[in-house]
Design an enzyme around this catalytic site. Structure first.
Site, PDB file in Angstrom:
ATOM      1  N   ARG A 221      34.022  30.411  43.427  1.00  9.53           N
ATOM      2  CA  ARG A 221      35.063  29.404  43.647  1.00  9.53           C
ATOM      3  C   ARG A 221      35.902  29.818  44.853  1.00  9.53           C
ATOM      4  NH1 ARG A 221      32.409  26.507  41.051  1.00  9.53           N
ATOM      5  NH2 ARG A 221      32.895  25.424  39.112  1.00  9.53           N
ATOM      6  N   HIS A 269      29.078  23.771  49.241  1.00  9.43           N
ATOM      7  CA  HIS A 269      29.028  23.927  47.773  1.00  9.43           C
ATOM      8  C   HIS A 269      27.680  23.443  47.225  1.00  9.43           C
ATOM      9  CE1 HIS A 269      31.656  24.182  43.921  1.00  9.43           C
ATOM     10  NE2 HIS A 269      30.385  24.441  43.642  1.00  9.43           N
TER      11      HIS A 269
HETATM   12  N1  LIG Z   1      28.609  27.427  43.986  1.00  8.25           N
HETATM   13  C1  LIG Z   1      27.966  26.806  43.022  1.00  8.25           C
HETATM   14  O1  LIG Z   1      27.169  25.894  43.286  1.00  8.25           O
HETATM   15  C2  LIG Z   1      28.169  27.257  41.594  1.00  8.25           C
HETATM   16  C3  LIG Z   1      27.303  26.763  40.611  1.00  8.25           C
HETATM   17  C4  LIG Z   1      27.457  27.214  39.298  1.00  8.25           C
HETATM   18  C5  LIG Z   1      28.452  28.134  38.990  1.00  8.25           C
HETATM   19  N2  LIG Z   1      29.269  28.594  39.968  1.00  8.25           N
HETATM   20  C6  LIG Z   1      30.315  29.590  39.636  1.00  8.25           C
HETATM   21  O2  LIG Z   1      29.703  30.751  39.070  1.00  8.25           O
HETATM   22  C7  LIG Z   1      30.538  31.231  38.032  1.00  8.25           C
HETATM   23  C8  LIG Z   1      29.764  32.135  37.105  1.00  8.25           C
HETATM   24  O3  LIG Z   1      28.866  31.394  36.304  1.00  8.25           O
HETATM   25  P1  LIG Z   1      28.088  32.077  35.079  1.00  8.25           P
HETATM   26  O4  LIG Z   1      27.328  31.016  34.396  1.00  8.25           O
HETATM   27  O5  LIG Z   1      27.358  33.295  35.539  1.00  8.25           O
HETATM   28  O6  LIG Z   1      29.343  32.551  34.171  1.00  8.25           O
HETATM   29  P2  LIG Z   1      29.358  33.548  32.920  1.00  8.25           P
HETATM   30  O7  LIG Z   1      28.014  33.606  32.284  1.00  8.25           O
HETATM   31  O8  LIG Z   1      30.526  33.159  32.099  1.00  8.25           O
HETATM   32  O9  LIG Z   1      29.617  34.988  33.564  1.00  8.25           O
HETATM   33  C9  LIG Z   1      30.856  35.387  34.068  1.00  8.25           C
HETATM   34  C10 LIG Z   1      30.805  36.885  34.394  1.00  8.25           C
HETATM   35  O10 LIG Z   1      32.032  37.250  35.030  1.00  8.25           O
HETATM   36  C11 LIG Z   1      32.610  38.362  34.320  1.00  8.25           C
HETATM   37  N3  LIG Z   1      34.081  38.306  34.353  1.00  8.25           N
HETATM   38  C12 LIG Z   1      34.893  37.284  33.982  1.00  8.25           C
HETATM   39  N4  LIG Z   1      36.188  37.616  34.136  1.00  8.25           N
HETATM   40  C13 LIG Z   1      36.196  38.881  34.610  1.00  8.25           C
HETATM   41  C14 LIG Z   1      37.223  39.791  34.966  1.00  8.25           C
HETATM   42  N5  LIG Z   1      38.529  39.468  34.854  1.00  8.25           N
HETATM   43  N6  LIG Z   1      36.875  41.014  35.412  1.00  8.25           N
HETATM   44  C15 LIG Z   1      35.572  41.371  35.512  1.00  8.25           C
HETATM   45  N7  LIG Z   1      34.528  40.548  35.193  1.00  8.25           N
HETATM   46  C16 LIG Z   1      34.857  39.317  34.740  1.00  8.25           C
HETATM   47  C17 LIG Z   1      32.103  38.239  32.905  1.00  8.25           C
HETATM   48  O11 LIG Z   1      32.208  39.489  32.246  1.00  8.25           O
HETATM   49  P3  LIG Z   1      31.678  39.687  30.727  1.00  8.25           P
HETATM   50  O12 LIG Z   1      30.167  39.628  30.842  1.00  8.25           O
HETATM   51  O13 LIG Z   1      32.143  41.031  30.347  1.00  8.25           O
HETATM   52  O14 LIG Z   1      32.253  38.558  29.938  1.00  8.25           O
HETATM   53  C18 LIG Z   1      30.671  37.764  33.150  1.00  8.25           C
HETATM   54  O15 LIG Z   1      29.844  38.858  33.402  1.00  8.25           O
HETATM   55  C19 LIG Z   1      31.087  29.927  37.391  1.00  8.25           C
HETATM   56  O16 LIG Z   1      32.265  30.167  36.666  1.00  8.25           O
HETATM   57  C20 LIG Z   1      31.312  29.047  38.593  1.00  8.25           C
HETATM   58  O17 LIG Z   1      32.626  29.245  39.094  1.00  8.25           O
HETATM   59  C21 LIG Z   1      29.156  28.176  41.257  1.00  8.25           C
END
Ligand SMILES: NC(=O)c1ccc[n+]([C@@H]2O[C@H](COP(=O)([O-])OP(=O)(O)OC[C@H]3O[C@@H](n4cnc5c(N)ncnc54)[C@H](OP(=O)(O)O)[C@@H]3O)[C@@H](O)[C@H]2O)c1
Length: 306
Positions: A221, A269
């Site tokens: 983001r 994006h």
């Molecule tokens: N650019 C694009 O087209 C696009 C598309 C899709 C998604 N995204 C972005 O990608 C992000 C991640 O997606 P995802 O499905 O992989 O999410 P996810 O499965 O919820 O994974 C989030 C990861 O971040 C870690 N995390 C969260 N808060 C943290 C903190 N304060 N300190 C350290 N680590 C932290 C979590 O740790 P834990 O494992 O310990 O919980 C987890 O490993 C989305 O939220 C979105 O913003 C972007």
């Protein structure tokens, strides 16, 4: 069973058709103000009025992986918030991140410039050992990206809130290990969710801790990154470049310096797009599971915000 669909900036008819085909037992309707209460909702950037009117929802299905925009709204207190759980996004994110890392590592940008001028040039091969890649976030997307980079034999490290074990990836967890993670990273790939804890996490201090000649790939983001701090570190030479797919304001305003900065590559994006058919199949499967009283993956922890 009633399903209401409220997705702004989305061609909604195909979602309605797909959901009706996948859940023929359900009454699937586009939300209009004053509509009857529904059991489940499929949403993207819904207005607050929608949530205020649909207080009895049992589940809200967000048609993206990131729920940061949704979590800023007043949600029905008892509704489960469910995000997309991969649904075809992790392979897109892995190919996008690997492309960005390899383009930088292999200096393909330099070759493209030379070839455009008709120059047949060679650059000295670089060592992967000098390009450790750090992945912020080891969730559904970050883990896939880290594993894909490890398959290309880059030294890969990952950072998350809780401890993880990923084959071929050196894992770090929590704020206590953040600086060590950064200090050993040269190419940084951001895949954190946007929460109050992670907003502005990529600033002068943290990016300044990357190894000299660092490279930043932000595919999570825009609000994770302090724009002016990135530019200052690029201009000072501490950072070699950045590939940015997400921005604080989207579309990126025409006057924003990122467009014209020689060390920044901008994409609109597009790193991991929501795939409609995969998403509908996943949401329909989860609605059926909830109706049977079974748990589903991808439920957002409202306290953590992701
Ligand atoms: N650019 C694009 O087209 C696009 C598309 C899709 C998604 N995204 C972005 O990608 C992000 C991640 O997606 P995802 O499905 O992989 O999410 P996810 O499965 O919820 O994974 C989030 C990861 O971040 C870690 N995390 C969260 N808060 C943290 C903190 N304060 N300190 C350290 N680590 C932290 C979590 O740790 P834990 O494992 O310990 O919980 C987890 O490993 C989305 O939220 C979105 O913003 C972007």
């Amino acid at each position: 069973m009633r399903i209401t669909v409220c997705c702004t900036d989305t061609k909604i008819q195909r979602w309605l058709d797909g959901l009706r085909a996948a859940l023929p037992e359900a009454d699937v309707q586009e939300w209009r103000p004053g509509a009857a209460p529904a059991d489940h909702a499929v949403v993207w950037a819904p207005p607050q009025q929608f949530l205020d009117e649909q207080q009895g929802l049992r589940a809200l299905f967000n048609i993206g992986a990131g729920v940061d925009a949704l979590m800023k709204l007043r949600l029905p207190p008892d509704a489960l918030v469910v995000r997309l759980d991969d649904a075809g996004m992790s392979v897109q994110m892995a190919e996008f991140a690997c492309h960005a890392v390899i383009r930088h590592f292999r200096e393909l940008d330099g070759y493209e410039r030379d070839v455009a001028q008709g120059k047949w040039t060679f650059r000295k091969p670089r060592s992967r050992a000098d390009f450790p890649v750090g992945v912020l976030g080891l969730g559904v997307l970050g883990r896939r990206v880290a594993q894909a980079l490890a398959a290309f034999e880059f030294p890969v490290r990952g950072w998350s809130r809780s401890a993880h074990a990923v084959a071929g990836v050196e894992c770090f967890a929590g704020s206590g290990q953040f600086d060590d993670f950064l200090a050993g990273t040269r190419v940084l790939v951001n895949l954190l969710p946007l929460t109050p804890e992670t907003e502005n996490i990529l600033d002068r201090r943290t990016l300044g801790r990357l190894r000299p000649g660092g490279y930043v790939i932000n595919v999570a983001r825009g609000a994770h990154l302090v724009d002016a701090d990135l530019i200052a570190l690029l201009d000072s030479g501490h950072l070699a470049g950045a590939a940015l797919d997400v921005f604080r304001t989207e579309p990126l305003p025409a006057e924003h310096p990122f467009w014209r900065h020689p060390k920044i590559v901008v994409t609109p994006h597009t790193s991991a797009r929501t795939l409609r058919d995969e998403s509908i199949a996943q949401i329909a499967g989860k609605i059926r599971a909830l109706e049977r009283g079974e748990p589903v993956a991808g439920v957002v922890d409202r306290k953590k915000g992701y």
